[in-house]
Design a protein around this motif. Structure first.
Motif, PDB file in Angstrom:
ATOM      1  N   ARG A 109       0.826  -1.199   0.000  1.00 24.60           N
ATOM      2  CA  ARG A 109       0.000   0.000   0.000  1.00 24.60           C
ATOM      3  C   ARG A 109       0.866   1.256   0.000  1.00 24.60           C
ATOM      4  NH1 ARG A 109      -5.161   1.858   0.923  1.00 24.60           N
ATOM      5  NH2 ARG A 109      -4.786   4.066   1.023  1.00 24.60           N
ATOM      6  N   ALA A 166       2.183   1.898  -3.459  1.00 24.51           N
ATOM      7  CA  ALA A 166       1.211   2.519  -4.376  1.00 24.51           C
ATOM      8  C   ALA A 166       1.053   4.002  -4.045  1.00 24.51           C
ATOM      9  CB  ALA A 166      -0.127   1.797  -4.300  1.00 24.51           C
ATOM     10  N   MET A 177       1.697   7.622  -6.282  1.00 24.72           N
ATOM     11  CA  MET A 177       0.812   8.799  -6.320  1.00 24.72           C
ATOM     12  C   MET A 177       1.585  10.053  -5.949  1.00 24.72           C
ATOM     13  SD  MET A 177      -2.625   7.366  -4.465  1.00 24.72           S
ATOM     14  CE  MET A 177      -3.593   8.881  -4.581  1.00 24.72           C
ATOM     15  N   SER A 235       4.007  11.186  -8.768  1.00 24.22           N
ATOM     16  CA  SER A 235       3.351  11.847  -9.900  1.00 24.22           C
ATOM     17  C   SER A 235       2.732  13.163  -9.468  1.00 24.22           C
ATOM     18  CB  SER A 235       2.339  10.932 -10.588  1.00 24.22           C
ATOM     19  OG  SER A 235       1.469  10.360  -9.662  1.00 24.22           O
ATOM     20  N   LEU A 270       3.420  16.798 -11.098  1.00 23.62           N
ATOM     21  CA  LEU A 270       2.287  17.630 -11.537  1.00 23.62           C
ATOM     22  C   LEU A 270       2.330  19.011 -10.873  1.00 23.62           C
ATOM     23  CD1 LEU A 270      -0.772  15.209 -11.661  1.00 23.62           C
ATOM     24  CD2 LEU A 270      -0.085  16.751 -13.491  1.00 23.62           C
ATOM     25  N   LEU A 293       4.846  20.981 -12.710  1.00 22.35           N
ATOM     26  CA  LEU A 293       4.279  21.386 -14.004  1.00 22.35           C
ATOM     27  C   LEU A 293       3.283  22.524 -13.832  1.00 22.35           C
ATOM     28  CD1 LEU A 293       4.169  20.470 -17.032  1.00 22.35           C
ATOM     29  CD2 LEU A 293       2.198  19.082 -16.408  1.00 22.35           C
ATOM     30  N   ARG A 339      -5.787  18.461  -3.270  1.00 20.43           N
ATOM     31  CA  ARG A 339      -5.206  19.636  -2.645  1.00 20.43           C
ATOM     32  C   ARG A 339      -4.813  20.760  -3.584  1.00 20.43           C
ATOM     33  NH1 ARG A 339      -0.972  18.111   1.808  1.00 20.43           N
ATOM     34  NH2 ARG A 339      -0.714  16.393   0.372  1.00 20.43           N
ATOM     35  N   PHE A 340      -4.229  20.423  -4.715  1.00 17.32           N
ATOM     36  CA  PHE A 340      -3.820  21.559  -5.546  1.00 17.32           C
ATOM     37  C   PHE A 340      -4.636  21.597  -6.842  1.00 17.32           C
ATOM     38  CE2 PHE A 340      -0.875  18.189  -6.455  1.00 17.32           C
ATOM     39  CZ  PHE A 340      -0.614  18.260  -7.812  1.00 17.32           C
ATOM     40  N   LEU A 386      -4.490  22.124 -10.144  1.00 21.12           N
ATOM     41  CA  LEU A 386      -4.306  21.407 -11.406  1.00 21.12           C
ATOM     42  C   LEU A 386      -4.768  19.959 -11.273  1.00 21.12           C
ATOM     43  CD1 LEU A 386      -3.264  21.216 -14.342  1.00 21.12           C
ATOM     44  CD2 LEU A 386      -1.020  20.629 -13.417  1.00 21.12           C
ATOM     45  N   LEU A 387      -4.384  19.300 -10.194  1.00 23.00           N
ATOM     46  CA  LEU A 387      -4.766  17.901 -10.004  1.00 23.00           C
ATOM     47  C   LEU A 387      -6.284  17.769  -9.874  1.00 23.00           C
ATOM     48  CD1 LEU A 387      -3.843  14.977  -9.697  1.00 23.00           C
ATOM     49  CD2 LEU A 387      -3.480  15.385  -7.259  1.00 23.00           C
ATOM     50  N   LEU A 408      -7.919  18.221 -13.302  1.00 25.08           N
ATOM     51  CA  LEU A 408      -7.692  17.076 -14.179  1.00 25.08           C
ATOM     52  C   LEU A 408      -8.571  15.903 -13.758  1.00 25.08           C
ATOM     53  CD1 LEU A 408      -3.783  17.270 -14.385  1.00 25.08           C
ATOM     54  CD2 LEU A 408      -5.317  17.461 -16.340  1.00 25.08           C
ATOM     55  N   ALA A 462       0.913  16.774 -18.797  1.00 22.10           N
ATOM     56  CA  ALA A 462      -0.094  16.610 -17.754  1.00 22.10           C
ATOM     57  C   ALA A 462      -0.791  15.264 -17.933  1.00 22.10           C
ATOM     58  CB  ALA A 462      -1.093  17.757 -17.810  1.00 22.10           C
ATOM     59  N   VAL A 465       0.423  12.427 -19.211  1.00 27.27           N
ATOM     60  CA  VAL A 465       1.277  11.334 -18.726  1.00 27.27           C
ATOM     61  C   VAL A 465       1.212  11.269 -17.202  1.00 27.27           C
ATOM     62  CG1 VAL A 465       3.681  10.552 -18.484  1.00 27.27           C
ATOM     63  CG2 VAL A 465       2.859  11.402 -20.696  1.00 27.27           C
ATOM     64  N   LEU A 466       1.356  12.445 -16.563  1.00 27.69           N
ATOM     65  CA  LEU A 466       1.467  12.450 -15.097  1.00 27.69           C
ATOM     66  C   LEU A 466       0.146  12.129 -14.412  1.00 27.69           C
ATOM     67  CD1 LEU A 466       3.863  15.510 -14.777  1.00 27.69           C
ATOM     68  CD2 LEU A 466       4.446  13.095 -14.471  1.00 27.69           C
ATOM     69  N   VAL A 467      -0.966  12.660 -14.937  1.00 26.95           N
ATOM     70  CA  VAL A 467      -2.237  12.353 -14.278  1.00 26.95           C
ATOM     71  C   VAL A 467      -2.606  10.888 -14.533  1.00 26.95           C
ATOM     72  CG1 VAL A 467      -3.972  13.034 -16.006  1.00 26.95           C
ATOM     73  CG2 VAL A 467      -4.465  13.312 -13.600  1.00 26.95           C
ATOM     74  N   ASP A 493      -0.367   8.468 -14.629  1.00 25.26           N
ATOM     75  CA  ASP A 493       0.431   7.789 -13.591  1.00 25.26           C
ATOM     76  C   ASP A 493      -0.266   7.879 -12.235  1.00 25.26           C
ATOM     77  OD1 ASP A 493       2.346   7.336 -15.493  1.00 25.26           O
ATOM     78  OD2 ASP A 493       3.797   8.791 -14.724  1.00 25.26           O
ATOM     79  N   TYR A 494      -0.754   9.073 -11.939  1.00 24.19           N
ATOM     80  CA  TYR A 494      -1.404   9.294 -10.643  1.00 24.19           C
ATOM     81  C   TYR A 494      -2.614   8.373 -10.493  1.00 24.19           C
ATOM     82  CZ  TYR A 494      -3.558  11.735  -6.730  1.00 24.19           C
ATOM     83  OH  TYR A 494      -4.116  12.028  -5.507  1.00 24.19           O
ATOM     84  N   PHE A 516      -3.269   5.548 -12.209  1.00 28.03           N
ATOM     85  CA  PHE A 516      -2.778   4.166 -12.098  1.00 28.03           C
ATOM     86  C   PHE A 516      -2.471   3.849 -10.631  1.00 28.03           C
ATOM     87  CE2 PHE A 516      -1.208   3.977 -16.666  1.00 28.03           C
ATOM     88  CZ  PHE A 516      -1.932   2.846 -16.993  1.00 28.03           C
ATOM     89  N   ALA A 517      -1.686   4.732 -10.007  1.00 26.53           N
ATOM     90  CA  ALA A 517      -1.241   4.488  -8.634  1.00 26.53           C
ATOM     91  C   ALA A 517      -2.411   4.538  -7.667  1.00 26.53           C
ATOM     92  CB  ALA A 517      -0.184   5.519  -8.246  1.00 26.53           C
ATOM     93  N   ALA A 518      -3.310   5.515  -7.877  1.00 24.83           N
ATOM     94  CA  ALA A 518      -4.472   5.629  -6.990  1.00 24.83           C
ATOM     95  C   ALA A 518      -5.332   4.371  -7.095  1.00 24.83           C
ATOM     96  CB  ALA A 518      -5.275   6.878  -7.341  1.00 24.83           C
ATOM     97  N   THR A 526      -3.920   1.832  -4.854  1.00 27.71           N
ATOM     98  CA  THR A 526      -4.210   1.959  -3.416  1.00 27.71           C
ATOM     99  C   THR A 526      -5.615   1.437  -3.115  1.00 27.71           C
ATOM    100  OG1 THR A 526      -5.061   4.220  -3.564  1.00 27.71           O
ATOM    101  CG2 THR A 526      -2.712   3.987  -3.175  1.00 27.71           C
TER     102      THR A 526
END
Lengths: 321, 321
Positions: A133, A136, A140, A143, A147, A150, B28-29, B31-32, B35, B107, B109-111, B113-114, B116-118, B121
């Motif tokens: 966990r 993973a 997050m 990335s 972000l 960026l 939290r931020f 851009l994320l 997206l 953005a 690619v990175l989101v 990845d995010y 995928f990882a989320a 979890t």
């Protein structure tokens, strides 16, 4: 100093990890094999997997578990580099052409995904859900760190707090996980796990700050990219943030961000950072993190692994590459 | 037929999953958040998470586990779409601009990845190592499928076996995992788990073959992209492979691959596929997979979930979008 001599107590196991990576490259279809072979045979400091192995060296345990974890940690680091190089449009990484440069961005995105996932299957082999966990979550964090970078590109209005949060995500997060997972999988008590997690966190923060200093302080030959490269790409790091805090009026950095690519403004910005005590201040902040990393491990029994972790702390501040 | 009416026995739970995704966007931020909000509010068939939920409906169990799994499955699918659109340089996805188009490839690619990882979890929250490991392997399969496609682009010398392996990786793999994980997490016997895994595999194969048929058979309005789009991008799918097998002499497809972008050659290739019984043959192959999907679930107790899985089989072959 050769990074590898640092890892003496676990050098043999680390070599096994690196050989294991090269084995993995033997895949079914040629493109995938070629890509994996290229990335896994690249030289590297192997600092993160070494930390996992060293952190596991305080208690006898089933070393297949921690070797597997160290492999996963290095694979995750490599996958991150591949996507970062793609995002940053970098042509070179440690003197070799990047995957994006040689095979194109598409192959780079996909082989990065493949290695992310493969690293996940390695962590699964540890059978430890807590570690899986955490792993993973680390992806997050990595990335989101990228972000955040960026999203703030060419934005002169950033705080040091944002910087520290960002470098935790993009760098210290994986150092923390590398160290913590070695401790957890070798069955250490929660006290020692906490100590090694703190070690990883503080070392990772120091590592990234030194990286950001070297972007100003190193020579192009040492760091493999032009001096002031972060500013060129609109990224505010600690030296630049301190410079803007110290000279709030008519600072050249916001001016440079309005005129990206202006060589004269870039030179003036780099000179402002280098001609003052700003880098010394940055080294002091990195030194604080190193001090905390050092204190974190003082509670651990003294053994060759602890000595090696201490030498890594020294290496991180003294390094020029 | 509205896809959503198919999922009646689990519709409420599925709505919960989709709402859960939207909640996740509160990050939290900015851009994320933006997206995630954009990608999670996009319409979709939600077929994969529905299959997870339906496969879990043969035995009373802790539904938080299977709801969590369904969420992970949909997130993984969405992450894949984001990277695929980036790699394919697609401007539109289901009538909406893609992330790459609106925020840029970096953005995207990175989101990706995010997410995928989320999704990883979420799978960890099931606490089931077998399912977690299968999930990580699925990500490897998805990315190798895409890499295989990339590696054979504009290559006229491909076999049907390579095609079937590729579509297992890029599509059927996730259908298999979606179905199998619902079965495992609801505590079904290995016989039933095997039945539902086979169901997912065969349905996924049929789904992708129909997708590849629609690329020739649909209208641009139905499929949201130009007819013959795969050939334009140098991708050989089942209809094209059968056409080349049936007409080995002076076939227009290798000619088109030598002159990508030639409108006249493309039209002739599309006509060759459409004016013959090739698409009928492809539908028959998809039908075979559907038949196997149908037989797979005959051993399961008859209940509304099984009826719904059967309706999904019919929907997959009859769909035009």
């Amino acid at each position: 100093m050769q990074a590898t001599s640092l890892y003496q107590p676990v050098q043999e196991r680390l070599d096994g990890v690196v050989d294991g990576l090269r084995e993995m490259a033997k895949q079914r279809f040629p493109l995938l094999s070629e890509l994996l072979d290229y990335v896994f045979s690249a030289p590297g400091k192997r600092m993160r997997p070494a930390i996992t192995l060293l952190a596991s060296n305080f208690s006898p345990h089933d070393e297949t578990l921690t070797n597997t974890m160290a492999t996963a940690v290095e694979m995750l680091h490599i996958a991150t580099l591949i996507h970062d190089d793609t995002v940053d449009d970098s042509a070179l990484r440690r003197g070799r052409a990047t995957i994006s440069k040689l095979w194109g961005d598409n192959a780079a995105v996909l082989v990065g995904d493949y290695i992310f996932a493969a690293s996940g299957t390695f962590v699964c082999d540890t059978g430890n859900i807590r570690v899986i966990r955490r792993f993973a979550e680390t992806i997050m964090e990595l990335s989101s760190g990228e972000l955040q970078e960026l999203s703030d590109i060419f934005n002169p209005n950033q705080t040091k707090e944002q910087y520290f949060e960002r470098i935790y995500n993009k760098t210290a997060s994986l150092f923390t996980t590398a160290s913590e997972s070695g401790a957890v999988l070798s069955g250490l008590s929660e006290n020692y796990v906490g100590a090694l997690r703190d070690f990883g966190y503080n070392l990772g923060m120091a590592f990234q700050i030194v990286d950001d200093i070297l972007d100003f302080d190193g020579t192009e030959q040492e760091i493999g990219k032009p001096v002031g490269n972060d500013l060129v790409h609109g990224i505010l790091t600690l030296p630049a943030l301190i410079a803007m805090e110290r000279y709030p009026n008519d600072n050249v950095i916001p001016e440079l961000f309005k005129h990206p690519g202006d060589e004269d403004l870039l030179q003036r910005a780099v000179d402002m950072v280098k001609d003052t005590s700003i880098l010394t201040e940055c080294y002091a902040i990195a030194g604080d993190y190193c001090g905390k990393a050092q204190s974190s491990i003082m509670s651990l029994p003294r053994n060759p692994a602890r000595d090696s972790l201490e030498e890594i702390i020294v290496f991180v501040t003294a390094r020029r590459v």
